[in-house]
Design a protein around this motif. Structure first.
Motif, PDB file in Angstrom:
ATOM      1  N   ASP A 117      -6.812 -77.533  44.116  1.00 38.77           N
ATOM      2  CA  ASP A 117      -7.559 -78.730  43.643  1.00 38.77           C
ATOM      3  C   ASP A 117      -6.796 -79.909  43.219  1.00 38.77           C
ATOM      4  O   ASP A 117      -7.161 -81.132  43.358  1.00 38.77           O
ATOM      5  CB  ASP A 117      -8.891 -78.458  42.852  1.00 38.77           C
ATOM      6  CG  ASP A 117      -9.786 -77.295  43.510  1.00 38.77           C
ATOM      7  OD1 ASP A 117     -10.439 -77.749  44.045  1.00 38.77           O
ATOM      8  OD2 ASP A 117      -9.828 -76.164  42.914  1.00 38.77           O
ATOM      9  N   ILE A 118      -5.901 -79.409  42.397  1.00 43.27           N
ATOM     10  CA  ILE A 118      -4.996 -80.296  42.000  1.00 43.27           C
ATOM     11  C   ILE A 118      -3.578 -79.891  42.035  1.00 43.27           C
ATOM     12  O   ILE A 118      -3.040 -78.416  42.104  1.00 43.27           O
ATOM     13  CB  ILE A 118      -5.166 -80.525  40.223  1.00 43.27           C
ATOM     14  CG1 ILE A 118      -6.485 -80.882  39.863  1.00 43.27           C
ATOM     15  CG2 ILE A 118      -4.092 -81.255  39.452  1.00 43.27           C
ATOM     16  CD1 ILE A 118      -6.931 -80.964  38.562  1.00 43.27           C
ATOM     17  N   ILE A 119      -2.604 -80.661  42.210  1.00 39.94           N
ATOM     18  CA  ILE A 119      -1.207 -80.296  42.085  1.00 39.94           C
ATOM     19  C   ILE A 119      -0.320 -81.119  41.002  1.00 39.94           C
ATOM     20  O   ILE A 119      -0.912 -82.131  40.625  1.00 39.94           O
ATOM     21  CB  ILE A 119      -0.272 -80.748  43.396  1.00 39.94           C
ATOM     22  CG1 ILE A 119      -0.853 -79.799  44.476  1.00 39.94           C
ATOM     23  CG2 ILE A 119       1.017 -80.761  43.381  1.00 39.94           C
ATOM     24  CD1 ILE A 119      -0.429 -80.470  45.929  1.00 39.94           C
ATOM     25  N   THR A 120       0.299 -80.320  40.161  1.00 35.68           N
ATOM     26  CA  THR A 120       1.058 -81.133  38.981  1.00 35.68           C
ATOM     27  C   THR A 120       2.672 -80.784  39.557  1.00 35.68           C
ATOM     28  O   THR A 120       2.959 -79.813  40.084  1.00 35.68           O
ATOM     29  CB  THR A 120       0.813 -80.410  37.801  1.00 35.68           C
ATOM     30  OG1 THR A 120       1.099 -79.239  37.752  1.00 35.68           O
ATOM     31  CG2 THR A 120      -0.841 -80.598  37.211  1.00 35.68           C
ATOM     32  N   THR A 121       3.596 -81.776  39.307  1.00 32.86           N
ATOM     33  CA  THR A 121       4.874 -81.665  39.630  1.00 32.86           C
ATOM     34  C   THR A 121       5.586 -82.758  38.874  1.00 32.86           C
ATOM     35  O   THR A 121       5.142 -83.664  38.364  1.00 32.86           O
ATOM     36  CB  THR A 121       4.947 -81.732  41.262  1.00 32.86           C
ATOM     37  OG1 THR A 121       6.280 -81.627  41.573  1.00 32.86           O
ATOM     38  CG2 THR A 121       4.634 -83.231  41.883  1.00 32.86           C
ATOM     39  N   ALA A 122       7.051 -82.715  39.138  1.00 34.78           N
ATOM     40  CA  ALA A 122       7.859 -83.581  38.560  1.00 34.78           C
ATOM     41  C   ALA A 122       9.320 -83.408  39.117  1.00 34.78           C
ATOM     42  O   ALA A 122       9.370 -83.167  40.249  1.00 34.78           O
ATOM     43  CB  ALA A 122       7.992 -83.376  36.978  1.00 34.78           C
ATOM     44  N   LYS A 123      10.169 -83.268  38.246  1.00 36.59           N
ATOM     45  CA  LYS A 123      11.533 -82.818  38.677  1.00 36.59           C
ATOM     46  C   LYS A 123      12.222 -83.555  40.075  1.00 36.59           C
ATOM     47  O   LYS A 123      12.522 -84.513  39.939  1.00 36.59           O
ATOM     48  CB  LYS A 123      11.795 -81.269  38.516  1.00 36.59           C
ATOM     49  CG  LYS A 123      11.681 -80.804  37.056  1.00 36.59           C
ATOM     50  CD  LYS A 123      11.859 -79.180  37.243  1.00 36.59           C
ATOM     51  CE  LYS A 123      11.549 -78.662  35.745  1.00 36.59           C
ATOM     52  NZ  LYS A 123      12.515 -79.048  34.905  1.00 36.59           N
ATOM     53  N   GLY A 124      12.059 -82.848  41.084  1.00 41.47           N
ATOM     54  CA  GLY A 124      12.416 -83.206  42.225  1.00 41.47           C
ATOM     55  C   GLY A 124      11.970 -84.280  43.141  1.00 41.47           C
ATOM     56  O   GLY A 124      12.590 -84.926  43.912  1.00 41.47           O
ATOM     57  N   ILE A 125      10.952 -84.916  42.423  1.00 41.85           N
ATOM     58  CA  ILE A 125      10.287 -86.264  42.983  1.00 41.85           C
ATOM     59  C   ILE A 125      11.408 -87.206  42.925  1.00 41.85           C
ATOM     60  O   ILE A 125      11.437 -88.039  43.968  1.00 41.85           O
ATOM     61  CB  ILE A 125       9.007 -86.529  42.314  1.00 41.85           C
ATOM     62  CG1 ILE A 125       8.480 -87.958  42.628  1.00 41.85           C
ATOM     63  CG2 ILE A 125       9.284 -86.558  40.942  1.00 41.85           C
ATOM     64  CD1 ILE A 125       8.038 -87.751  43.933  1.00 41.85           C
ATOM     65  N   THR A 126      12.094 -87.263  41.908  1.00 36.94           N
ATOM     66  CA  THR A 126      13.092 -88.131  41.698  1.00 36.94           C
ATOM     67  C   THR A 126      14.566 -87.507  41.883  1.00 36.94           C
ATOM     68  O   THR A 126      15.396 -88.349  41.773  1.00 36.94           O
ATOM     69  CB  THR A 126      13.312 -89.071  40.538  1.00 36.94           C
ATOM     70  OG1 THR A 126      13.565 -88.128  39.338  1.00 36.94           O
ATOM     71  CG2 THR A 126      11.975 -89.687  40.275  1.00 36.94           C
ATOM     72  N   SER A 127      14.730 -86.281  41.968  1.00 38.65           N
ATOM     73  CA  SER A 127      15.893 -85.705  41.968  1.00 38.65           C
ATOM     74  C   SER A 127      16.628 -85.820  40.694  1.00 38.65           C
ATOM     75  O   SER A 127      18.050 -85.618  40.643  1.00 38.65           O
ATOM     76  CB  SER A 127      16.892 -85.918  43.303  1.00 38.65           C
ATOM     77  OG  SER A 127      16.378 -85.123  44.472  1.00 38.65           O
ATOM     78  N   GLY A 128      15.944 -86.061  39.683  1.00 38.83           N
ATOM     79  CA  GLY A 128      16.421 -86.517  38.475  1.00 38.83           C
ATOM     80  C   GLY A 128      17.091 -87.491  37.991  1.00 38.83           C
ATOM     81  O   GLY A 128      17.485 -87.966  37.069  1.00 38.83           O
ATOM     82  N   TYR A 129      17.133 -88.532  39.020  1.00 42.70           N
ATOM     83  CA  TYR A 129      17.657 -89.925  38.780  1.00 42.70           C
ATOM     84  C   TYR A 129      16.999 -90.782  37.688  1.00 42.70           C
ATOM     85  O   TYR A 129      17.417 -91.914  37.210  1.00 42.70           O
ATOM     86  CB  TYR A 129      18.169 -90.532  40.181  1.00 42.70           C
ATOM     87  CG  TYR A 129      19.209 -90.101  40.818  1.00 42.70           C
ATOM     88  CD1 TYR A 129      20.460 -90.642  41.141  1.00 42.70           C
ATOM     89  CD2 TYR A 129      18.939 -88.511  41.496  1.00 42.70           C
ATOM     90  CE1 TYR A 129      21.325 -90.141  41.726  1.00 42.70           C
ATOM     91  CE2 TYR A 129      19.944 -88.414  42.326  1.00 42.70           C
ATOM     92  CZ  TYR A 129      21.176 -88.904  42.295  1.00 42.70           C
ATOM     93  OH  TYR A 129      22.391 -88.373  42.827  1.00 42.70           O
ATOM     94  N   ALA A 130      15.676 -90.458  37.747  1.00 40.07           N
ATOM     95  CA  ALA A 130      14.737 -90.952  36.358  1.00 40.07           C
ATOM     96  C   ALA A 130      13.655 -90.113  36.113  1.00 40.07           C
ATOM     97  O   ALA A 130      13.321 -89.527  36.923  1.00 40.07           O
ATOM     98  CB  ALA A 130      14.383 -92.567  37.055  1.00 40.07           C
ATOM     99  N   PRO A 131      13.127 -90.161  34.982  1.00 39.49           N
ATOM    100  CA  PRO A 131      12.040 -89.305  34.668  1.00 39.49           C
ATOM    101  C   PRO A 131      10.699 -89.775  35.406  1.00 39.49           C
ATOM    102  O   PRO A 131      10.430 -90.900  35.056  1.00 39.49           O
ATOM    103  CB  PRO A 131      12.052 -89.720  33.213  1.00 39.49           C
ATOM    104  CG  PRO A 131      12.881 -90.301  32.711  1.00 39.49           C
ATOM    105  CD  PRO A 131      13.511 -91.079  34.117  1.00 39.49           C
ATOM    106  N   LEU A 132      10.044 -88.836  35.875  1.00 38.62           N
ATOM    107  CA  LEU A 132       8.786 -89.079  36.550  1.00 38.62           C
ATOM    108  C   LEU A 132       7.829 -87.804  36.869  1.00 38.62           C
ATOM    109  O   LEU A 132       8.744 -86.925  37.415  1.00 38.62           O
ATOM    110  CB  LEU A 132       8.996 -89.806  37.853  1.00 38.62           C
ATOM    111  CG  LEU A 132       7.719 -90.389  38.751  1.00 38.62           C
ATOM    112  CD1 LEU A 132       6.966 -91.303  37.903  1.00 38.62           C
ATOM    113  CD2 LEU A 132       7.881 -90.965  40.020  1.00 38.62           C
ATOM    114  N   GLY A 133       6.716 -87.954  36.592  1.00 35.83           N
ATOM    115  CA  GLY A 133       6.029 -86.726  36.796  1.00 35.83           C
ATOM    116  C   GLY A 133       4.641 -86.908  37.240  1.00 35.83           C
ATOM    117  O   GLY A 133       4.234 -88.341  37.390  1.00 35.83           O
ATOM    118  N   LEU A 134       3.668 -86.085  37.924  1.00 32.38           N
ATOM    119  CA  LEU A 134       2.407 -86.549  38.441  1.00 32.38           C
ATOM    120  C   LEU A 134       1.626 -85.622  38.595  1.00 32.38           C
ATOM    121  O   LEU A 134       1.868 -84.368  38.723  1.00 32.38           O
ATOM    122  CB  LEU A 134       2.944 -87.473  39.805  1.00 32.38           C
ATOM    123  CG  LEU A 134       3.511 -86.379  40.924  1.00 32.38           C
ATOM    124  CD1 LEU A 134       2.662 -86.239  42.173  1.00 32.38           C
ATOM    125  CD2 LEU A 134       4.965 -87.273  41.333  1.00 32.38           C
TER     126      LEU A 134
END
Length: 476
Positions: A300-317
């Motif tokens: 129903d929900i996915i939480t993620t971060a890390k590989g979304i930018t490969s660490g080049y900038a902070p981002l989660g979602l």
């Protein structure tokens, strides 16, 4: 270990800060590092200085002395496309020159819109609504808050509790920490947010003996513990189940056959939301963009971060289903939650450039093709007396260390301390291998290399691991 080639990088002639202090001294005196025992660096006579990493290229990193290491952990399960990708840096610089910052508080900007659309197209089912944060812990916090509000808005105000698994790590904010299943990570910060309840994880190596040789039966047993916990707490009080596709803490526990199929049935039966915490497992770590696709379930929900930018900038979602967004489409209802830096324009530009690399280089298919080779290479270590189990999926593996392979006897706390912190952590680094020796559970060595690696690099990782683990026998 080798040193950097001069045509790749020349070190600075000194290693001093602007005040003239050595970086290692300034780090010891002023930098408060995360999850770090600072006593290690306080006794000058022991010769332990803070390791300082100054350069990365591909799957290689260098320290301030010019020593070269294989980055076999992708930083921290993060740099999926590898280090030194100038096209990501250029996209970030271009965005910063156009619009360095604007919040998503009743306004939007092009990069957040483009990225949300792109992620929704990759996500399974009707997961079409993207809420940006700055990291995985914040994404987990966001998902729990959404679950609570959703049920209040739909006439079930007592549904607020969360089920998660033993030893699982879901973040450090007070809410996420309540969902986390590692007692030592929580004890200093209690009382925590109430409502977090734990069930067994999917470590079949430590399963009850009668289930160790029947993966499907073990999967059913582990999933049914979730139903049991919901019944015990009262279905009218439970809002969500938070699960990683492959559990990180404890050493990469993959789900047994049929496990997530049964969990999905349980969540549907009790009207409980299934949250797939893919902070680590998304963006090719297991294979697909989202690991729930690899494992055949729709959350129903996915939480993620890390590989979304490969660490080049902070981002989660957080990505939520249309069903969960529906109550927020009407009247004065809104989600009273957000972050100043969530969906930062520069971070979103980094994510778009990162995903362009995934598409251009076919990294998801590369992982799927090479994952069996990675496993076969690491399985060679099972001939060592110290290695009890090798487990994981994709480019995400844990190697459990045991005192007795026949009985699966593990180490006591003192032995684990001597093995992991007293020898392995430093010995692996000295061997030119950056990975993780962890004891949040039974002692393990964890590997999660950049997705650009292939068979020859796997062989070199195995060679260096074999050398260190063989020597470790003399330090027990």
């Amino acid at each position: 270990m080798s040193t950097y080639p001069s045509d790749v990088w020349e070190p600075s002639s000194d290693r001093h800060t602007g005040t003239g202090a050595l970086y290692s001294d300034a780090a010891r005196d002023h930098l408060w590092m995360h999850f770090t025992r600072h006593s290690t660096f306080e006794d000058h006579g022991l010769g332990h200085s803070v390791p300082i990493i100054t350069k990365g290229q591909g799957w290689t990193i260098w320290d301030d002395r010019g020593n070269e290491y294989i980055d076999a952990l992708a930083g921290l399960f993060v740099t999926n496309v590898g280090h030194g990708r100038t096209e990501i840096a250029e996209a970030m610089a271009k965005q910063a020159s156009e619009l360095a910052f604007f919040p998503l508080w009743s306004y939007a900007h092009p990069r957040a819109i483009e990225l949300a659309e792109r992620l929704a197209h990759h996500a399974p089912g009707d997961l079409n609504r993207v809420f940006f944060t700055t990291g995985g812990g914040e994404a987990v916090e966001t998902a729990w808050k959404l679950a609570k509000q959703y049920f209040k808005l739909t006439g079930k105000p007592t549904k607020h509790k969360v089920i998660s698994r033993s030893i699982a790590y879901h973040g450090t904010p007070q809410g996420a920490l309540s969902i986390t299943g590692i007692p030592a990570a929580k004890s200093m910060f209690e009382p925590l947010v109430p409502g977090g309840h734990k069930v067994p994880n999917t470590n079949i190596y430590r399963a009850p003996e009668h289930l160790r040789d029947d993966e499907k039966a073990f999967g059913r047993w582990a999933a049914d513990r979730i139903a049991e916990a919901i019944e015990f707490e009262g279905p009218e009080t439970v809002a969500a189940v938070f699960l990683e596709p492959v559990q990180n803490s404890g050493g990469c526990f993959p789900p047994p056959a049929g496990y997530f199929e049964r969990v999905r049935e349980i969540c549907d039966e009790y009207d409980v939301l299934l949250v797939s915490d893919e902070t680590i497992c998304a963006f090719g770590r297991i294979g697909s963009m989202f690991a729930c696709d690899d494992l055949g379930y729709v959350p129903d929900i996915i939480t993620t971060a890390k590989g979304i930018t490969s660490g080049y900038a902070p981002l989660g979602l957080m990505i939520a289903s249309d069903r969960l967004f529906e109550p927020f489409r009407h009247g004065t209802t809104y989600f009273p939650h957000g972050y100043t830096w969530g969906g930062h324009p520069v971070s979103c530009a980094a994510a778009m450039a990162n995903l362009d690399i995934f598409d251009r280089e076919g990294l998801n298919d590369r992982v799927k093709q090479n994952a069996p080779v990675f496993k076969r290479t690491l399985d060679k270590l099972l001939d060592l007396p110290l290695v009890g189990d090798v487990r994981g999926a994709g480019y995400f593996y844990g190697i459990e260390l045991v005192k007795d392979k026949a009985t699966r006897e593990t180490f006591n706390d003192d032995e684990s301390e001597r093995l992991l912190r007293g020898f392995l952590s430093k010995a692996l680094f000295d061997a030119g291998l950056y990975c993780r020796a962890d004891d949040r559970g039974d002692p393990v060595v964890q590997l999660a290399p950049p997705l650009t690696m292939g068979p020859s690099e796997f062989d070199e990782i195995e060679r260096r691991l074999r050398s260190v683990l063989t020597e470790a026998e003399n330090h027990l």
